[in-house]
Structures are given as structure tokens and as C-alpha cells.
Design a protein around this motif. Sequence first.
Motif, PDB file in Angstrom:
ATOM      1  N   MET A   1      -6.423  -2.387  -5.063  1.00  8.65           N
ATOM      2  CA  MET A   1      -6.461  -2.377  -3.544  1.00  8.65           C
ATOM      3  C   MET A   1      -5.945  -0.774  -3.123  1.00  8.65           C
ATOM      4  O   MET A   1      -6.780  -0.292  -2.470  1.00  8.65           O
ATOM      5  CB  MET A   1      -5.415  -3.321  -3.000  1.00  8.65           C
ATOM      6  CG  MET A   1      -5.144  -3.028  -1.524  1.00  8.65           C
ATOM      7  SD  MET A   1      -3.680  -3.823  -0.572  1.00  8.65           S
ATOM      8  CE  MET A   1      -2.313  -3.261  -1.492  1.00  8.65           C
TER       9      MET A   1
ATOM     10  N   ARG B   1      -8.850   1.652  -4.040  1.00  9.72           N
ATOM     11  CA  ARG B   1      -9.708   1.683  -2.940  1.00  9.72           C
ATOM     12  C   ARG B   1      -9.439   2.374  -1.414  1.00  9.72           C
ATOM     13  O   ARG B   1     -10.247   3.182  -0.999  1.00  9.72           O
ATOM     14  CB  ARG B   1     -10.378   0.433  -2.725  1.00  9.72           C
ATOM     15  CG  ARG B   1     -10.930  -0.353  -3.905  1.00  9.72           C
ATOM     16  CD  ARG B   1     -11.619  -1.489  -3.453  1.00  9.72           C
ATOM     17  NE  ARG B   1     -10.705  -2.572  -3.045  1.00  9.72           N
ATOM     18  CZ  ARG B   1     -10.162  -3.541  -3.895  1.00  9.72           C
ATOM     19  NH1 ARG B   1     -10.638  -3.627  -5.243  1.00  9.72           N
ATOM     20  NH2 ARG B   1      -9.131  -4.487  -3.369  1.00  9.72           N
ATOM     21  N   PHE B   2      -8.109   2.018  -1.213  1.00  8.69           N
ATOM     22  CA  PHE B   2      -7.934   2.783   0.079  1.00  8.69           C
ATOM     23  C   PHE B   2      -7.692   4.301  -0.048  1.00  8.69           C
ATOM     24  O   PHE B   2      -8.087   4.840   1.143  1.00  8.69           O
ATOM     25  CB  PHE B   2      -6.449   1.904   0.443  1.00  8.69           C
ATOM     26  CG  PHE B   2      -5.749   2.497   1.783  1.00  8.69           C
ATOM     27  CD1 PHE B   2      -6.415   2.096   2.826  1.00  8.69           C
ATOM     28  CD2 PHE B   2      -4.579   3.233   1.828  1.00  8.69           C
ATOM     29  CE1 PHE B   2      -5.842   2.172   4.264  1.00  8.69           C
ATOM     30  CE2 PHE B   2      -4.188   3.463   3.191  1.00  8.69           C
ATOM     31  CZ  PHE B   2      -4.711   2.885   4.306  1.00  8.69           C
TER      32      PHE B   2
ATOM     33  N   TYR C   1     -11.069   5.545   0.565  1.00  7.81           N
ATOM     34  CA  TYR C   1     -11.189   5.744   1.922  1.00  7.81           C
ATOM     35  C   TYR C   1     -10.662   6.968   2.880  1.00  7.81           C
ATOM     36  O   TYR C   1     -11.305   7.804   3.386  1.00  7.81           O
ATOM     37  CB  TYR C   1     -11.004   4.442   2.511  1.00  7.81           C
ATOM     38  CG  TYR C   1     -11.603   3.312   2.191  1.00  7.81           C
ATOM     39  CD1 TYR C   1     -12.970   3.299   1.826  1.00  7.81           C
ATOM     40  CD2 TYR C   1     -11.009   2.181   2.176  1.00  7.81           C
ATOM     41  CE1 TYR C   1     -13.623   2.086   1.489  1.00  7.81           C
ATOM     42  CE2 TYR C   1     -11.703   0.936   1.734  1.00  7.81           C
ATOM     43  CZ  TYR C   1     -13.121   0.852   1.344  1.00  7.81           C
ATOM     44  OH  TYR C   1     -13.604  -0.339   0.969  1.00  7.81           O
TER      45      TYR C   1
ATOM     46  N   ASN D   1     -11.487  -4.565   2.141  1.00  2.00           N
ATOM     47  CA  ASN D   1     -10.585  -3.984   0.952  1.00  2.00           C
ATOM     48  C   ASN D   1      -9.776  -5.097   0.754  1.00  2.00           C
ATOM     49  O   ASN D   1      -8.731  -5.401   1.407  1.00  2.00           O
ATOM     50  CB  ASN D   1      -9.759  -2.608   1.365  1.00  2.00           C
ATOM     51  CG  ASN D   1      -8.995  -2.055   0.290  1.00  2.00           C
ATOM     52  OD1 ASN D   1      -9.331  -2.301  -0.821  1.00  2.00           O
ATOM     53  ND2 ASN D   1      -7.861  -1.251   0.540  1.00  2.00           N
TER      54      ASN D   1
ATOM     55  N   LEU E   1     -11.117  -1.566   8.360  1.00  2.27           N
ATOM     56  CA  LEU E   1     -11.013  -2.306   7.072  1.00  2.27           C
ATOM     57  C   LEU E   1     -10.438  -3.632   7.322  1.00  2.27           C
ATOM     58  O   LEU E   1      -9.719  -3.885   8.133  1.00  2.27           O
ATOM     59  CB  LEU E   1     -10.004  -1.441   6.172  1.00  2.27           C
ATOM     60  CG  LEU E   1     -10.072  -0.031   5.822  1.00  2.27           C
ATOM     61  CD1 LEU E   1      -9.266   0.762   5.120  1.00  2.27           C
ATOM     62  CD2 LEU E   1     -11.604   0.226   5.207  1.00  2.27           C
TER      63      LEU E   1
ATOM     64  N   THR F   1       1.002  -1.062   0.128  1.00  3.11           N
ATOM     65  CA  THR F   1      -0.135   0.105  -0.077  1.00  3.11           C
ATOM     66  C   THR F   1       1.072   1.198  -0.151  1.00  3.11           C
ATOM     67  O   THR F   1       0.642   2.125  -0.654  1.00  3.11           O
ATOM     68  CB  THR F   1      -1.020   0.157   1.239  1.00  3.11           C
ATOM     69  OG1 THR F   1      -1.646  -1.252   1.166  1.00  3.11           O
ATOM     70  CG2 THR F   1      -1.976   1.310   1.211  1.00  3.11           C
TER      71      THR F   1
END
Length: 375
Positions: free
Chosen positions: A355, A358-359, A362, A159, A137, A23
Motif C-alpha cells: 500500500m 503505491r502511495f 503517487y 490504492n 485515491l 501509511t
Amino acid sequence: MINIIVVNHVAEQGGAENVLLTTLKHIDKHKFKVTAVLFQEGILAEEIRSIGIEVVTLAAGRIRNVLHYVRTVLQIVREIKRARADIVIGWSPKPFIYAGAAAWLMRKPVLWWQHGYPSPASRFDRLVSRLPAKAILCPSDSVAQAQNDLGARLKARVNYPGIETELFAYSALDREQIREKYQIPAAAKIITFIGRLQRWKRPDDVIEAFSRLQDEQYYLLVVGGALFGEERDYIQELTGLAERLGCADHVVFAGHQTEIAKYLSASDIVINASSKEPFGLVVVEAMANGRIVIAVNSGGPAEIIDHNWNGLLYDGSREGLYQCLLQAVKNDTDTQSIGRRALKTAGESFSAGQMVSRFEGYLTDLYNEAQSIAR
């Protein structure tokens, strides 16, 4: 620019830490400025620094020691001020206990990552679930459901973790080199278990199922070690099991490895035997390599694999695993098609880009909500 502080407590790389590292590597650094606060120096800190993200290490005390806990919380408060953080993230329940309190003191929105299954019998898990947060999450629907069942103050979101699929692409050269390394014939079929050697991951089931094949052309690779110092004697039990079952000559214990892709390329079939797998990064990694994956029909793998389409699922029993293994080794044409579809699934549904996108969504929503309240 949205300033983020992420807090984590371990130095080694497990599943949750791999998700964090991926991430941070792919997050839009023109939009997000991240500071990582870790409770230990180690491999994880080095890896995060290598991608250009500042790492601050704090000597956190035990949560049960009130003075140590308060001191750590105040240290995180200091880092929130210094980084002018807009959002605070606890990367698992334990760091959230600290990060959540610091964020509350600073009136900053906080979210946390629940990578594993919480237990209704655990007072700690019940406590964490009731602490105020803007989001929880989780890596799969099954973990989110378990989290919600604890009566958290807000519903957990999913997620799905993603991987850098290109890093796990099949390599004929790697296949040849790994087989040469362990003196495994080029024509042999290799069945592989990859994961930390812990009882709940059930590598003993894999060895038992493998021993029943009774064919000289099959080899088993056991790739993994006691990464966090847990169950250090378990490897002795597993080697003893292989000897008792008469398959030790065809079982290779490769130990902990950092370059998993090479071992995937050397393999024909990859087994994940965990009975309660929260997600299963190795499942997706093996699929990205075009391997045939066998996994238990529960938890994360059941949300990744469509049985007989892009992988094989079994009921969690040793007999079920053996029957799936027989199907995989005996039906070459069908399993090759499964491997091709697995490769497509990994690329289309479980990439790092998806991934992280989407993070980021948020985080942006939390930031905009906080700005709206402030106005």
C-alpha cells in the motif's frame, strides 16, 4: 526530501484513520517529511506523534460558517508555508474542503482520500467531487466507480489498503486467554463480528443467523462499540434481540477493543455483514490470522475474497448468511483449506508495504510533475 502536509478532522481511529496511521508509520521518512494537521487532539494525534511525525492541531469551525472556514483555511496556509510543503493531502472529503482551498491559494498540488461511498443525493459529496485536485485515491474499485459516477473533474484511482500482517498472526496463547476470559469452552466454535455497532454494518443479521444454529458448541463474539458516539442505544437493541431469539447465553458483547488480533485468534469464523463496505480492513485482518471470513458479495470484500477459495461470499440476505455459516461450521476440511489460502492472500496482496509503495509512487509523480511545471 519531499515535504508533505496531511489534513484530517477526527481524533478517534476509524477505518480511514487506521489506513492513514499505517501509511504514516511506513512511509519512507528519508524521502518524505510529513506534518499532520488535525482538527482535534485525541488518540489519533497521540499515535501519529508516537511514530515521530509532527502534529499540529487547529480549532476548525463549521464549514457553513464562512468566517470560521476562512480562518481555518488561512491557518492551513500558514502551516504549508512553515513546513515548506510540496504536496497537500486531505484525508477524507471534509478536510479536503479546507486543505484544497489552502493548497489552491499556495499553488500546491493536492490529493485527497475518499474512504467511503459518496452519495449522488448529497450536495456536499457532489461539491467536493468538483473541487480541483491532482488525484483522488479510493480503497476499492467500487468506491472509485461511485466517485467517478458523481462527475468528478478527474478519475479516481485505487490504492487498496494494507495491514501489518505480522500484527495479526495467529496466537494459540491469545486463543486460550480470550476463551478463558469469557468462559468459553476450549472445544467450542466461536463466530465473531468485529466492527463499530452501526446499523449499516448489520450485526443484527449476524445474531439472527447465529441463533438458528441451535447448537450448544457455538458461541458468538460481538466485538465493537459506538466509537464516535453514534447510535449509543443500539447495543441495547442487540442485547434484546439475542434475548428474544433465545441465544443470549451464547452471545458475548465484548465492547470496543483495541487489540483485535487476540479476538481473531480466539475465533473460528469472522463475519462482515456490511451491505455496502468500502473496503473492509477487518476482512483482511481476519484473513491474515488464517480465519474463515464470511462477507457480502459486494463492495470491497468482493474484491478481496474469491468465493470458496479464500473466503465465503453471500448475497446480502439473512438466509444467504445463514447458509454460508452452515457451510463454514459443517465442512471443517474445506474451511481449513480456505483459511490457509486466506492467510496467503493477505500476505501477498494486502500488506502495508505494498500500500505505502503505491502511495509513495503517487506522491513522487505529483512532485515531479509540479517541479517540471515550475521549471
